[in-house]
Design a protein around this motif. Structure first.
Motif, PDB file in Angstrom:
ATOM      1  N   ASP A   1       4.191   0.680   4.492  1.00 35.59           N
ATOM      2  CA  ASP A   1       4.641   1.367   3.282  1.00 35.59           C
ATOM      3  C   ASP A   1       5.252   2.732   3.606  1.00 35.59           C
ATOM      4  OD1 ASP A   1       5.126   1.808   0.654  1.00 35.59           O
ATOM      5  OD2 ASP A   1       3.092   2.487   0.177  1.00 35.59           O
TER       6      ASP A   1
ATOM      7  N   PHE B   1       7.908  -2.649   0.589  1.00 36.10           N
ATOM      8  CA  PHE B   1       6.516  -3.015   0.785  1.00 36.10           C
ATOM      9  C   PHE B   1       5.879  -3.485  -0.514  1.00 36.10           C
ATOM     10  CE2 PHE B   1       2.027  -1.812   0.537  1.00 36.10           C
ATOM     11  CZ  PHE B   1       1.506  -2.469   1.646  1.00 36.10           C
ATOM     12  N   GLU B   2       6.322  -2.885  -1.636  1.00 39.49           N
ATOM     13  CA  GLU B   2       5.702  -3.211  -2.906  1.00 39.49           C
ATOM     14  C   GLU B   2       5.992  -4.656  -3.323  1.00 39.49           C
ATOM     15  OE1 GLU B   2       5.515   0.955  -2.419  1.00 39.49           O
ATOM     16  OE2 GLU B   2       7.247  -0.393  -2.275  1.00 39.49           O
TER      17      GLU B   2
END
Length: 1719
Positions: A612, A579-580
């Motif tokens: 996330d 997700f980052e």
């Protein structure tokens, strides 16, 4: 020098006092004389003969000097005199009047110490002593010259030397010589021979005039058998170059002897032979003969057939070899049939024969193998065969060019056309719709059936077409075969697939937890469904395939059928997202029909929204990087100060995830330790010695290192500890992976914590009764850095203290103590006896650090024989039954001995009956057992004697006589008892009468125990089985029933009878029942298929039906259970894998197919065919299970493949090629599904690299051969051939190259080896050249280039090229000064095949004529060719000079191009003599960067062309020539005429004479010029009279007339004058009237005056032409190719440049000459 010892004779000279003196220098040497100071040296005869001058004397006087002779010496005047006739005053020769000999010089001047004196006139000998002026003196020396020949001391041998071939001998004999004239002179010896590669040489020995003679290489009898060598001995040259040879030359004769060192060579070889099949046994096949290649020794030859093969099988046993004289004959001993399966259409049989020498042979005793070929011919006994009985094919409707190939073969060969046949369609209605090509053919061919009627293949009118095809033998109609062909039609693909949704979106957690994982570890996200409106499965929805575009990471699409069987695209996640880095992932899915091949496609957008998760890795924020120290052991041992406290070591961990919860720990598995830099292998020495102390927080955690409270590190075992410190996110998605580690290095510091260790042994032995016992106790301490202070303490560990030993005191730092005993020790002491003679003590030692250690010590007291035996009790009561038999045991007595050891104690006692002696008893000496001992007449009778009193004695030490006897005997009273008579009986029979056991009992186990009783007092009885059922598995041991054998799945009931019997035979019996039952303890075992056995199935097996293998058997599994109980041995089955493809019947184990096998997802569909299935077998209640993996092999048609994919061979050009290449293998044949499998045929074709069709390959043998002769000499393209050979099961025609995989192709590289078989040739052929006066000796006249494609003659490859020779030189008949013996020499370039012809003389300008000769080029094997050469002497008037605007290098680079252009445009042979840099000369104009001096030759006569004639032709073609040169970037400037410049160094008088001569010459020239002008006028007149028009008198008078005169450009002529009278033209005009016919369109030439005859109007010879009527209109129409008068220019007398059209020099030279004449 005048004497042999080498001294000088002085020559003394006198000079006058007043004005008359010697000059300086006063003497100079002459000729061969040399002067060095006052020493004059002259050579002996014959270099200096009588009357030779040796010096010139210089003086100032009118009278010559004279030679003074010393008294007492031999007068030099006899040998020397002065001579002045040829010189001026003041000089005089000193001359000899005799010849001098160095060897007899002492006869001339015996006294070398006195000089020769010379004085001026008027002086006498006495004047030499005058003090005013000394005399002139000179020492004379005679120089020795080389005039004595060297001679041999040890000459070469005169006998013939015999040398075996192949030997090396560097010292065969020694030659020694001397130089009698020059003792230290170096002589030279050589061998006179024209052979540059002579295998012999002399080698000088140690710088002496001594040489050893030997060979330089091995001799070869077959090359040269004898040598006759001439040896030449020479001395070195003297100053005058004199070299002398010995009086006569020696001759050495060497004879080379032969050895057997050469292979036999084949003299008679076999040629390919054709023979018809079924030949008779004994038929002769080949005749061959070999011969020993040695020229001298001839060994016997033995022949052998090494192999006979047709590339498939060996046929060596079909033939035999016999010898007839020196001929080997190969005959057949078996017949052959071409249809034999061993031959398999390989009709070329290749024989390999060898010949060997059977006698003595040094080496190379076997010939090269001789290949022979036999071709087996066929007869017409087979008709054509169509490969299949029926064919079918499917084509798309409306196919414009339908083609179908059918393989037809006739196994008869092409001989006699037996394999020819015709092919036709039987149905006449269909035959006109198709054509067959070829309709007639032969052999194994593929015929092509083609539809030739457009629109006939229409799916809407017919779905299939069926007809018969017939192949008939062309020579026999009864031989034919037929096949059926059916053509199925299909529809077209015209619809685009479409997705059900326009856009797809999916929310996915980054750890994929929101998706479902399948068995492959993938996570299903979306199911994409598309449809295609095409109805056929080929193009419709069933043909759809799915893929992804955009290359998304961790995303995969897999095609799987839905519940209706339609393909759908399942979108899987193959790995986690981040997700980052990527919160949103977008890409496209693509759907294609027709399985993605030549298809329609559609696309759809897909978006993945990432959610996330806690998945980031933690890390250390602070961590000690240096090596830290910690104390060993527990903190209680640590010294004060805590410098190495581990709690000072701090770690801080961090994690970017907000929900992280970190913990820091030690990974002991990743930690290690060392001791003295050596790894500690036992991790238990350091594991768990430290702990982590921390506070748990969310994203950050701080921890310190602590000491374990239960386990400590020890410096003595570990001195360096490496810890892996790990920080872990406990709340991470995967804590095991979300962790980070670093290494902490701890240095272990020592403290006083180690206990002292005892090094003395823990046990001691002492003798009893011995005083002053002293036992040593020693210790050691491992602590290295502490003070040694020890405290010892002794503690007695015996239950009963003895106080026998105590501890001796010593120094506190001593590591030794002693145990002392002050009094004797008694082994029989009760305290010691209670301790079994072993005293136990505990010694405790404590060091300064209060580390304490203890050791238990055992002191063994050794026993001695010091105790007497005794009985206890001393009186015994015993009894025995009457009538007891002999040996009946009555009882035993017990003797004792208090000595402790067995050697002396009770065990050593021996018993005996001491009294009375004659009793019916005996006693066992060792055991004390008393038994009944009866004689033949004795028996125990209670009524006779009821008691006996016996006295028993005892002695220790085994009664050996030295032992101690008991002081008191034992008394035994024996009572005789009565007997009993009651029988025994069974009791408690319920415990064993009916008994059950399971069949797992092992052999030897006790099943039950029988019980019984007897009323008699103290009864004894036994049990025995007296009757039992067959196979009863038990026996009786004591009271127990014991199993005799393993039961192993045995189940049965047995009846048996057991008997109880007492000691007198009284008994009782009991009938019993034993039942054995089965346990369910066996696991099913598979019996089919066997281990490693594969089951072959057909790829098109029917769905939903039980599967059948290739042998017709059901595809099944079978297992059995070894349990004997029917309840337990029934087996059922279950399928654990591939259940979506197969179904397994649980009862029968038979498989059923669920889906089409052609769609099975093999990893490598081209190669894989194995499907592993895991099956499980169960027994009752699935208590026991067995699992087996079986392999189903799907039978498919695999193409043949090669093992090794490339080969390379070296092939000699011009030879017949037969290479047996590797045969391909067919997987279907290697792993056939059944034993009766018919192997598939493999055929071979060349499909690449054979564009010239040089090679062919055997259709079924893969034997590579050549169709035409292989030639290496056609360039680099012929040096190597890269062939591609295909293997295929379709033998009718070659396969397409692009359709084959790499394994189906064999790459064969043929490197063609060259042989020298081509004649060399000259590239240029006949060559001409010229020689000018500027050429010098050794100048290059012609450079010829030869070529030879043979590699052997290429110097760049072999290092040496062609050989050149010059033939007889013929000198032209009118040549002048060319009679030169060797006018030319050849110089060959060693690095190329070029040869230069160089001058061997210096030419002069007076030489005239030419040379003719041939140059021959010869290669290394004698091929040759000739180039004709003609070299012409070029006079200065023939030399033509051209200047260019190019550099010298540019002209040289394009020299040949320039020559070609000149010869193409100008009608002459053009030769360039030299190319020079530009030079500016007085009176010359030159702007070129390079100058080319050249000449022109007549192409027919090869005569040089005058420069002026060349100028005329050049001017006509100047523009064309310049343009052609411009095309090759060469710019021609000028045609120059170079005038000779003269210079002089002559004296003034001579210059005056020359000037006068020039003036007279000038006057003569003036008169000569006038004469020449008049002569020129007359020549023009004559030419005008001789010029005639070329007119065909037979044609119309109005036709055009071309004048030959107009075609010549005549300098100085007014032939094209615009006005006036031209005599040449005017005469032509009078021939006829053609003014209306000729139109040349030339511009008018302007008139040069009013006269009708320009320039010669006043000349009397042309006066008659003035009044002629000239038709000027006709004159003015002359074509431009004919020049006007103004185009002609007279040569300039100023610049030396002759320009014809530049406009610089105008005027008419004839007109000017007339003007000059008037003057």
């Amino acid at each position: 020098m005048f004497y042999s010892s080498g001294g000088f004779v002085f020559l003394v000279l006198l000079t006058r006092i007043s004005g008359k003196q010697w000059d300086d220098p006063w003497i100079t040497p002459t000729g061969k004389t040399s002067l060095n100071g006052d020493k004059l040296t002259f050579p002996e005869s014959p270099e200096l003969e009588s009357g030779s001058d040796i010096a010139v004397l210089h003086y100032t006087d009118t009278e010559p000097p004279n030679i003074l002779c010393e008294s007492g010496a031999k007068n030099p005047c006899l040998y020397l005199y002065l001579y002045t006739e040829e010189l001026q005053d003041g000089t005089i020769f000193l001359r000899t009047n005799t010849s001098f000999d160095f060897e007899n010089s002492s006869l001339v001047f015996p006294d070398p110490g006195k000089p020769v004196k010379i004085a001026l006139a008027g002086f006498t000998e006495n004047n030499c002593n005058n003090a005013i002026k000394p005399c002139k003196s000179i020492y004379l020396k005679i120089e020795n010259i080389n005039d004595v020949k060297p001679k041999y001391i040890t000459p070469p041998p005169s006998s013939v030397l015999m040398i075996p071939e192949n030997t090396m001998n560097e010292s065969m004999f020694v030659v020694e010589a001397e130089d009698t004239e020059f003792q230290d002179g170096i002589l030279n010896i050589s061998i006179k021979s024209s052979d540059a590669d002579l295998p012999f040489a002399f080698k000088r020995i140690e710088n002496l005039n001594k040489w050893s003679f030997g060979t330089t290489k091995e001799l070869d009898f077959e090359t040269v058998r004898s040598f006759i060598l001439t040896v030449v001995l020479q001395d070195g040259p003297d100053r005058f170059g004199n070299v002398l040879t010995s009086a006569f030359d020696y001759t050495i004769t060497i004879q080379v002897t032969d050895e057997g060192d050469r292979d036999p060579i084949w003299q008679l070889i076999c040629q390919p032979k054709s023979i018809q099949e079924n030949f008779e046994v004994g038929t002769e096949i080949f005749r061959v003969r070999a011969q020993d290649a040695d020229a001298g020794i001839q060994n016997s030859i033995e022949y052998k057939i090494e192999s006979v093969t047709n590339s498939k099988h060996d046929f060596i046993d079909y033939f035999e070899l016999t010898v007839e004289g020196d001929i080997a004959v190969i005959k057949a001993n078996k017949t052959m049939d071409r249809e034999n399966e061993l031959i398999q259409e390989n009709y070329n049989f290749f024989f390999t024969l060898s010949a060997s020498e059977v006698d003595s042979c040094v080496e190379h005793c076997t010939s090269p193998p001789l290949p022979c070929r036999m071709i087996l011919e066929n007869a017409n006994d087979n008709g054509p065969i169509i490969a299949e009985k029926s064919y079918n094919t499917t084509v798309q409707e409306n196919t414009l060019d339908f083609i179908f190939d059918i393989a037809i073969f006739d196994i008869d060969q092409s001989d006699n056309y037996f394999n020819q046949f015709r092919v036709e369609i039987v149905d006449e209605n269909i035959a006109n719709k198709f054509e067959i090509n070829p309709a007639e053919t032969e052999g194994n061919r593929t015929v092509r059936i083609r539809c030739n009627q457009e629109g006939y293949l229409d799916y809407e009118t017919k779905e299939s077409i069926k007809f018969m095809i017939r192949a008939t033998d062309k020579n026999n109609d009864s031989l034919f075969s037929e096949a059926e062909l059916e053509i199925f039609l299909t529809d077209e693909n015209d619809n685009i697939p479409k997705f059900e949704e326009d856009v797809y979106e999916l929310n996915v957690s980054e750890d994929l937890s929101s998706l479902v994982e399948d068995e492959n570890g993938h996570y299903l996200g979306l199911i994409l469904q598309a449809t295609d409106q095409d109805k056929s499965d080929e193009f419709g929805t069933m043909s759809l395939v799915y893929s992804l575009q955009g290359e998304p990471n961790n995303v995969l699409i897999i095609e799987e059928p839905d519940q209706n069987g339609f393909p759908q695209g399942k979108l899987y996640a193959t790995g986690k997202f981040d997700f980052e880095t990527s919160p949103i992932i977008s890409f496209q899915a693509i759907v294609k029909d027709n399985k993605g091949s030549v298809s329609n496609e559609n696309k759809v957008d897909i978006t993945l929204i990432i959610e996330d998760r806690n998945d980031e890795l933690p890390s250390f924020e602070t961590f000690p990087d240096d090596v830290m120290c910690v104390y060993e052991n527990s903190p209680e041992f640590w010294p004060e100060g805590l410098d190495c406290d581990p709690e000072k070591i701090i770690f801080t961990g961090i994690d970017p995830d907000a929900s992280a919860s970190l913990i820091i720990s030690i990974n002991w598995d990743g930690s290690s330790a060392t001791k003295n830099n050596i790894k500690v292998d036992d991790p238990n020495l350091y594991r768990d010695t430290f702990i982590i102390k921390q506070e748990l927080r969310s994203k950050t955690v701080t921890a310190t290192l602590g000491v374990s409270p239960t386990k400590f590190i020890d410096k003595e075992t570990v001195d360096l500890l490496t810890l892996e410190i790990v920080v872990t996110d406990q709340k991470g998605e995967n804590p095991e992976l979300q962790q980070t580690s670093k290494v902490l290095v701890l240095n272990i510091e020592d403290v006083d914590d180690t206990k002292p260790v005892f090094t003395s042994r823990p046990d001691f032995t002492v003798n009893e009764e011995q005083e002053g016992q002293k036992l040593e106790i020693t210790i050691t301490d491992a602590d290295q850095y502490v003070e040694k202070q020890y405290t010892f303490q002794l503690e007695e560990m015996n239950e009963t203290p003895t106080g026998l030993f105590h501890l001796e005191e010593a120094s506190v730092d001593s590591d030794v103590r002693y145990l002392l005993s002050d009094k004797p020790i008694d082994r029989e002491d009760s305290r010691i006896v209670d301790l079994e003679g072993k005293l136990s003590y505990k010694i405790t030692v404590k060091d300064k650090g209060n580390n304490e250690n203890s050791q238990e010590i055992t002191i063994t007291v050794k026993d001695l024989n010091d105790c007497y035996p005794y009985f206890e009790p001393e009186n015994y009561e015993m009894s025995v039954f009457e009538n007891s038999s002999d040996g009946t045991v009555v009882g035993s007595v017990i003797g004792l001995d208090d000595d402790v050891t067995d050697e002396f104690n009770t065990k050593s006692l021996v018993y005996y009956i001491n009294y009375p002696k004659n009793v019916p008893f005996t006693i066992d000496g060792k055991t004390g057992e008393i038994k009944v001992s009866l004689s033949q007449t004795q028996y125990l009778d209670r009524e006779g004697e009821e008691t006996y009193l016996l006295q028993i004695g005892a002695q220790d030490l085994n009664g050996d006589g030295q032992g101690l006897k008991a002081k008191q005997d034992a008394e035994v009273n024996v009572t005789i008892l009565d007997v009993d008579d009651e029988p025994p009986r069974f009791i408690n029979t319920g415990n064993y009468k009916n008994f059950e056991i399971d069949n797992t009992r092992i052999s030897g186990s006790v099943l039950l125990n029988f019980e019984g009783e007897d009323p008699d007092k103290n009864p004894t009885f036994t049990f025995e089985i007296i009757e039992k059922d067959p196979d009863f598995p038990c026996r009786v041991e004591g009271t127990g029933l014991v199993l005799e054998k393993q039961l192993n799945e045995f189940m049965k009931s047995f009846i048996y009878t057991v008997q109880i019997k007492d000691n007198i035979g009284m008994n009782d019996t009991l009938s019993c029942n034993l039942t054995i039952y089965d346990l369910n303890d066996k696991t099913p075992e598979f019996s089919y298929p066997e281990e490693g056995e594969d089951i072959w199935i057909n790829e098109d097996s029917e769905i939903g039906k039980p599967m059948i293998d290739f042998s017709g058997r059901p595809v099944k599994v079978n297992a059995t259970d070894a349990d004997v109980d029917p309840r337990y041995n029934k087996v059922t089955y279950g399928l654990l894998s591939e259940s979506n493809w197969f179904k397994l019947d649980s009862e029968t184990g038979i498989f059923t197919l669920n889906r089409n096998l052609s769609e099975y997802p093999f990893e490598n569909p081209a190669e894989d065919d194995a499907i592993p299935l895991t099956v499980q077998a169960y027994d009752l209640g699935q208590t026991n299970t067995a699992t087996k993996t079986i392999t189903l092999r799907v039978q498919r048609d695999y193409p043949p493949k090669f093992g090794q994919l490339s080969y390379s061979f070296e092939v000699v050009e011009n030879t017949e090629l037969l290479i047996m290449l590797e045969n391909a293998t067919d997987k279907n044949n290697i792993e056939p599904p059944t034993d009766d499998w018919i192997p598939q045929e493999i055929c071979y074709f060349i499909i690449g690299g054979n564009e010239k069709e040089i090679f062919s390959v055997g259709l079924k043998s893969n034997i590579l051969s050549n169709n035409i002769e292989i030639d290496r000499d056609c360039g680099n393209d012929c040096a190597r051939y890269n062939l591609i050979i295909a293997a295929t099961n379709l033998c009718a025609s070659p396969p397409d190259l692009d359709s084959l995989s790499a394994e189906e192709k064999l790459n064969v590289t043929l490197y063609i080896q060259d042989v020298n078989d081509v004649e060399p040739r000259f590239i240029d052929g006949t060559r001409t050249a010229g020689i000018t006066g500027e050429d010098k000796n050794n100048d290059i006249i012609i450079r010829l280039q030869a070529t030879d494609p043979d590699l052997e003659d290429n110097p760049g490859i072999t290092g040496s090229g062609l050989n050149f020779g010059i033939g007889e030189i013929i000198i032209g008949p009118e040549s002048i000064d060319l009679d030169i013996s060797v006018p030319f020499i050849l110089s060959a370039n060693p690095n190329s095949n070029d040869v230069e012809i160089k001058l061997n003389f210096n030419p002069t300008t007076t030489m005239k004529g030419y040379f003719e000769f041939n140059i021959t080029v010869t290669d290394k094997v004698g091929h040759s060719s000739v180039a004709e050469v003609k070299i012409v002497m070029i006079a200065p008037e023939h030399v033509c000079l051209f200047s260019f605007e190019n550099s010298k290098l540019e002209i040289e680079a394009k020299e040949q191009n320039i020559v070609d252009i000149y010869e193409r445009i100008l009608p002459y042979i053009f030769n360039i003599d030299r190319i020079t840099e530009p030079s500016l000369k007085a009176g010359m104009y030159s702007t070129g960067l390079a100058e080319v001096q050249s000449h022109f030759l007549n192409k027919t006569t090869i005569e040089p062309i005058d420069r002026n004639e060349v100028l005329v032709i050049y001017d006509r073609f100047q523009t064309t020539l310049q343009q052609s040169l411009h095309d090759i970037n060469i710019t021609l400037r000028l045609f120059e005429v170079e005038e000779e410049e003269e210079g002089t160094n002559l004296p003034v008088t001579m210059i005056v004479l020359i000037v006068s001569t020039i003036l007279f010459g000038f006057m003569f020239s003036f008169l000569l010029i006038a004469y020449c002008i008049r002569t020129n006028i007359l020549e023009r007149k004559v030419k005008a009279m001789e010029t005639a028009a070329d007119v065909d008198t037979n044609k119309n008078t109005n036709e055009k007339i071309y004048l030959t005169a107009l075609q010549e450009n005549v300098p100085g002529s007014n032939e094209f004058a615009g006005e006036g009278a031209n005599p040449i033209w005017q005469v032509a005009m009078e021939s006829n009237d053609f003014e209306d016919e000729i139109r040349f369109d030339d511009n008018e030439s302007q008139s040069s005056g009013d006269s009708i005859l320009i320039g010669v109007e006043e000349d009397k010879d042309f006066r008659d032409y003035k009044d002629l009527d000239v038709d000027m209109d006709l004159y003015n129409v002359v074509n431009k190719r004919y020049k006007t008068i103004d185009d002609y220019q007279a040569p300039s007398s100023q610049s030396g440049v002759f320009t014809l059209s530049s406009g610089k020099l105008g005027g008419n030279p004839l007109y000017n000459s007339d003007d000059d004449e008037d003057l």
